[in-house]
Design a protein around this motif. Sequence first.
Motif: not given
Length: 583
Positions: A403-411
């Motif tokens: 997810s390209g890091g954890l700083g997004n809602r999808v992650a």
Amino acid sequence: MLRKHMVGRGRYSEGSLHHRFRFHYLARYQAVRFLISYVSKVNRRRALERCINIDMAGSIQLLVAIVIVVVLVVVSRLLRRDDPEQLYFTEMRGELRCGKLRGSYLTWMRDLLGTITGMVEIVDEGYDQFSKRGRLFVLASMGSGSIVVLPSSHLQILSRPENQVAAFEVQLETWQPRYTIGNKELYESTINSAFKVVRKQLMKDVGRFTGPMAHELAAGIEKYWGSLEEWTTVNVYDTCSQIIARTTSRLFFGLPLCRDEKLLEQCRHYSTAVFGSAALISALPPILQKVLGPVIAFPAKQRLATCTSILMPYVERRLLQTRERKAVSNDVLQCMIDEAYQTNPEQLEAAHLTQSLLILILSAIHSTSYGFTNCILDLNSSDCCDDFIAGIREECECVSADSGGLGNRVAVDRLHRIDSCIKESLRISGFTVVSLMRVISATNGLKLDDATVIPKGVRVGAPMQAIHHDSSFYHDPFRFNAFRFSETCESPRPRGQPHQNRAQTRTKELSTNTNEKFLTYGIGRHACPGRFFASQMMSLALAYVVQNYDVEHISKRPKSQPILNILMPPTSATIRIRRRAKN
């Protein structure tokens, strides 16, 4: 003719039940409180000052000692009252009693004193004897008077309309805004306006705050837990509450003010002062609340004044920027301003917005700090903590890579093990013993399916702690199993089961989902609107801690501190931590 009803083992008339609740016992209970307040006058100032600050446990212990001494003096007077026909309605050793017995006042006083530090044991016993059979029982309470404790089969009544079962009246007691905030009308206005913003922004669009939240959590944890790769000791509650206060402030009013240490410290103490002083004020009879309420709440009002003096100029500048249509921040304050422009321009005053913002902040800090503190302690004191932590790290690495890091809602939505760990901690380490308090507001009382009528004015609640520890709902309920709620969605899908059913199962097990078996965030129409915000914050915080820190195993989990109906996390507990070496 009065209609008879069965409650527990006693037979009651609809009319006399209300009479017993509202007049006989509460009147005598208030008299005892008055004597306690009078005799403890010398110690009151010291007790109140300590209770309002972070270490409430010591002050409550002092208060308990005073209560016990005074009760020994006054109980003989209570017993000398020759009133053998007086009906009483009380919970005694888990058994609902109703009768015409001498010594009832002594029984009531014993039960009342027992709830100061023994509420958990009393409710557990009542739950085993009555709630598990679908029956009501009544609990004596130092802070709330008599409480009718509902079994899980009756919890749906807590979602009834306000004109039948009132929640707002109990909220006023929890906050005591007339004394702690200074403006009851402002609190009511905040409930009606600011919480609309919470429902719109923090429930439906919490993902807009995920990036800033992750960034501020990382900065806050680094600051308060340090970056040393050697073992060091930190106080769990203090540092967790500092991290939560800083992150909450970032999302509520943004940079750079969210890193003002004086404001953060005052906000933390204001949160503790409000709930601590409100608990003491609620334990007083109404006539003494008017006299002693302002004195008890004075430290809270001081904290409020300090927070307001720092925050209000910032709010004024934000209002000016909005009027001039300059670039503004993506935070809750701006959402409140925009909402006021659209629906109620009269609330576009800096003083009103500042105090409304502080009301929201202190609520978020208080509950989320408790939850995060308990989660750290529960995870790192469990027998399988190494396996749990390894599993969480594995999940974080996989989700972050995809997810390209954890700083997004999808992650965040894919962190099933972390969400399960948080929910398990909220289940096993609750904040209150009896929760979801309501007051029957229906004019003719509330009639249950079994023909029991609970009269108007009677307080009801749910035995949350006992339900969360019920073996019929949870296997091995006293064992912390971090993956209890994620195992179902991670196990192989049975042949023939549709993917849609799998998704529904996953949603059902989310920590933000409320039902009769999981009551931390409430249930029904009054469920906490900020639970999505709190869940996301704790998920990101736990993910960062597990990925970047080692925590030494805790051989024995420090116990929560039961004070009246509150289960406070162990505020003096410490842990040993070190920064993990960077790859």
